[in-house]
Design a protein around this motif. Structure first.
Motif, PDB file in Angstrom:
ATOM      1  N   LEU A  28       1.129  -1.185   0.076  1.00 16.96           N
ATOM      2  CA  LEU A  28       0.014  -0.025   0.013  1.00 16.96           C
ATOM      3  C   LEU A  28       0.952   1.239  -0.155  1.00 16.96           C
ATOM      4  CD1 LEU A  28      -2.914  -0.771   2.533  1.00 16.96           C
ATOM      5  CD2 LEU A  28      -2.938  -0.835  -0.182  1.00 16.96           C
ATOM      6  N   PHE A  31       2.124   1.761  -3.453  1.00 14.29           N
ATOM      7  CA  PHE A  31       1.100   2.311  -4.206  1.00 14.29           C
ATOM      8  C   PHE A  31       0.537   3.665  -4.125  1.00 14.29           C
ATOM      9  CE2 PHE A  31      -3.425   3.123  -4.655  1.00 14.29           C
ATOM     10  CZ  PHE A  31      -3.511   2.736  -6.071  1.00 14.29           C
ATOM     11  N   VAL A  32       0.708   3.992  -2.783  1.00 13.59           N
ATOM     12  CA  VAL A  32       0.196   5.469  -2.543  1.00 13.59           C
ATOM     13  C   VAL A  32       1.592   6.435  -2.909  1.00 13.59           C
ATOM     14  CG1 VAL A  32       0.067   7.009  -0.594  1.00 13.59           C
ATOM     15  CG2 VAL A  32      -1.076   4.914  -0.726  1.00 13.59           C
ATOM     16  N   LEU A  35       1.096   6.626  -6.806  1.00 14.09           N
ATOM     17  CA  LEU A  35      -0.111   7.301  -7.162  1.00 14.09           C
ATOM     18  C   LEU A  35       0.154   8.759  -6.803  1.00 14.09           C
ATOM     19  CD1 LEU A  35      -2.962   6.944  -8.538  1.00 14.09           C
ATOM     20  CD2 LEU A  35      -3.541   6.320  -6.353  1.00 14.09           C
ATOM     21  N   PHE A  87      -4.753   6.742   4.751  1.00 12.10           N
ATOM     22  CA  PHE A  87      -5.704   6.451   3.533  1.00 12.10           C
ATOM     23  C   PHE A  87      -7.018   7.687   3.801  1.00 12.10           C
ATOM     24  CE2 PHE A  87      -3.453   3.568   1.480  1.00 12.10           C
ATOM     25  CZ  PHE A  87      -4.003   3.193   0.370  1.00 12.10           C
ATOM     26  N   TRP A 107     -13.455   6.915  -4.105  1.00  6.06           N
ATOM     27  CA  TRP A 107     -12.470   6.554  -3.377  1.00  6.06           C
ATOM     28  C   TRP A 107     -12.670   6.166  -2.143  1.00  6.06           C
ATOM     29  CZ3 TRP A 107      -7.491   6.328  -4.994  1.00  6.06           C
ATOM     30  CH2 TRP A 107      -7.297   7.303  -6.280  1.00  6.06           C
ATOM     31  N   LEU A 110     -12.228   2.359  -1.031  1.00  2.98           N
ATOM     32  CA  LEU A 110     -11.250   1.838  -0.676  1.00  2.98           C
ATOM     33  C   LEU A 110     -10.762   1.441   0.780  1.00  2.98           C
ATOM     34  CD1 LEU A 110      -8.589   3.585  -2.958  1.00  2.98           C
ATOM     35  CD2 LEU A 110      -9.349   1.162  -3.177  1.00  2.98           C
ATOM     36  N   GLU A 161      -8.298   4.936 -11.680  1.00  2.00           N
ATOM     37  CA  GLU A 161      -7.341   4.764 -10.296  1.00  2.00           C
ATOM     38  C   GLU A 161      -7.832   3.926  -9.394  1.00  2.00           C
ATOM     39  OE1 GLU A 161      -6.867   8.930  -9.305  1.00  2.00           O
ATOM     40  OE2 GLU A 161      -5.554   9.342 -11.032  1.00  2.00           O
ATOM     41  N   VAL A 162      -9.493   4.083  -8.995  1.00  3.21           N
ATOM     42  CA  VAL A 162      -9.776   3.272  -7.884  1.00  3.21           C
ATOM     43  C   VAL A 162      -9.983   1.755  -8.372  1.00  3.21           C
ATOM     44  CG1 VAL A 162     -12.088   2.914  -6.231  1.00  3.21           C
ATOM     45  CG2 VAL A 162     -10.861   5.349  -6.712  1.00  3.21           C
ATOM     46  N   ALA A 165      -6.632   0.541  -7.874  1.00  3.78           N
ATOM     47  CA  ALA A 165      -6.428  -0.073  -6.500  1.00  3.78           C
ATOM     48  C   ALA A 165      -7.179  -1.398  -6.070  1.00  3.78           C
ATOM     49  CB  ALA A 165      -7.120   1.208  -5.793  1.00  3.78           C
ATOM     50  N   HIS A 166      -8.557  -1.289  -6.548  1.00  2.00           N
ATOM     51  CA  HIS A 166      -9.576  -2.465  -5.977  1.00  2.00           C
ATOM     52  C   HIS A 166      -8.902  -3.808  -6.591  1.00  2.00           C
ATOM     53  CE1 HIS A 166     -12.605  -1.054  -3.606  1.00  2.00           C
ATOM     54  NE2 HIS A 166     -12.859  -0.049  -4.516  1.00  2.00           N
ATOM     55  N   LEU A 169      -5.680  -4.768  -4.562  1.00  5.51           N
ATOM     56  CA  LEU A 169      -6.164  -5.226  -3.403  1.00  5.51           C
ATOM     57  C   LEU A 169      -6.707  -6.834  -3.403  1.00  5.51           C
ATOM     58  CD1 LEU A 169      -7.725  -2.015  -1.587  1.00  5.51           C
ATOM     59  CD2 LEU A 169      -5.770  -3.422  -0.897  1.00  5.51           C
TER      60      LEU A 169
END
Length: 352
Positions: A28, A31-32, A35, A87, A107, A110, A161-162, A165-166, A169
């Motif tokens: 994460l 990723f953050v 991103l 987050f 968002w 998430l 983007e979301v 991310a999903h 995950l």
């Protein structure tokens, strides 16, 4: 770069309960950072959205700070809370500044997968409810104001983007689930081996023998094929323990178990029945064949020094007949064994 990022990840062993949480924290944060860095640049140079760019820059900075802390301390609990709060803070600020416009409300989805995995079921539920209540308030404000979402490049990027991310995950969760199931299967197989193995000799134990004997009886009833049971008892084993000690007696048992295992047929089933006694199940074996095999084993052991000492055994054989159950067959083999002892030991007797 990736090898440097995960440099200290190996400090938590794979079987540890926090292994996958630590792995998710590293994922994460990476990723953050990626991103947040990309989105900061996009908002500065493409959309001219300095407020959003500032929020993303703060997220990048905080992510690097948490990453530095986690590498130094390895504290999964604190790092898990820090990542979850990070987050929540970033998404809360994003929704507050832009009021959830441009499909930014997505968002909020998430939060639950991150909170549940890093904080556990109870705290994950509480955090998700609180944040979803705030997201609902934002959406309700849109309804009251009659706001309609306009599809724009920013909105498309938010959705993309979301979704990315999903996907990341859920791929992680599926891998975690698969690893957990594999570990569970390996543990179950290991426990089954331990439960069915005699610790001293490494042979099948009495529990495993009882299960196999019952299976042999059921198969014999169905196929009407005979099998034989041989019970083996080391002669005068108490004298061995009294004269040389129990450790030497254990060595004799281990060596005898090895000789028996090496000289039985591949289809025969050998177990330590208890104390100095062993049991052999011989499938598709007549009384004559069983006697010949048992006599060959007896002669071999009598002629082979075990731990540099002469060791002999007595044996009793019983052959399955229609109508016999496991207890009957065991009783007959036991009677034959005691007959061998009564007749002078170092001999094989057949139950008739």
């Amino acid at each position: 770069m990736l090898s440097f990022w995960y440099k200290n990840f190996s400090h938590i062993p794979r079987h540890h309960g926090d292994f996958h949480r630590a792995k998710l924290i590293y994922h994460l944060l990476l990723f953050v950072c990626i991103l947040a860095g990309v989105v900061t640049a996009l908002n500065l140079f493409l959309f001219d959205a300095k407020e959003i760019a500032f929020i993303d820059a703060i997220g990048l900075t905080l992510s690097l700070c948490i990453y530095w802390y986690f590498r130094k301390t390895g504290n999964v609990k604190v790092a898990g809370w820090a990542v979850t709060i990070l987050f929540i803070t970033i998404i809360w600020a994003f929704l507050t500044v832009w009021s959830g416009n441009n499909y930014g409300i997505v968002w909020a989805t998430l939060i639950p997968p991150v909170a549940f995995f890093l904080l556990g079921r109870s705290m994950g539920t509480l955090v998700s409810i609180v944040f979803f209540s705030y997201a609902t308030y934002i959406v309700y404000g849109h309804v009251q104001a009659g706001l309609t979402y306009q599809l724009s490049l920013g909105g498309v990027l938010n959705v993309i983007e979301v979704l990315i991310a999903h996907i990341m995950l859920f791929r992680f969760y599926e891998r975690t689930r698969a690893d957990a199931m594999l570990q569970l299967q390996q543990n179950r197989e290991q426990l089954e081996i331990i439960a069915n193995t005699d610790k001293l000799t490494g042979l099948n134990n009495r529990q495993r023998f009882d299960q196999q004997l019952h299976k042999y009886v059921v198969d014999a009833e169905r196929k009407q094929q005979p099998f034989a049971l041989l019970l083996v008892d080391i002669d005068h084993f108490k004298r061995v323990n009294d004269q040389f000690g129990h450790l030497f007696g254990d060595s004799v048992l281990q060596s005898l178990a090895t000789y028996l295992q090496q000289n039985l047929r591949s289809e025969d089933f050998l177990a330590r029945w208890g104390g100095e006694e062993f049991a052999v199940l011989m499938p598709n074996t007549s009384s004559r064949q069983a006697y010949q095999l048992a006599e060959r084993l007896r002669e071999l052991i009598a002629d082979t020094p075990i731990c540099e000492h002469e060791v002999t055994f007595s044996g009793g054989i019983a052959v399955w007949r229609p109508g016999y159950d496991a207890e009957t067959l065991l009783g007959h083999a036991d009677k034959a064994l005691y007959k061998a002892k009564d007749n002078g030991r170092n001999r094989i007797e057949m139950y008739t």
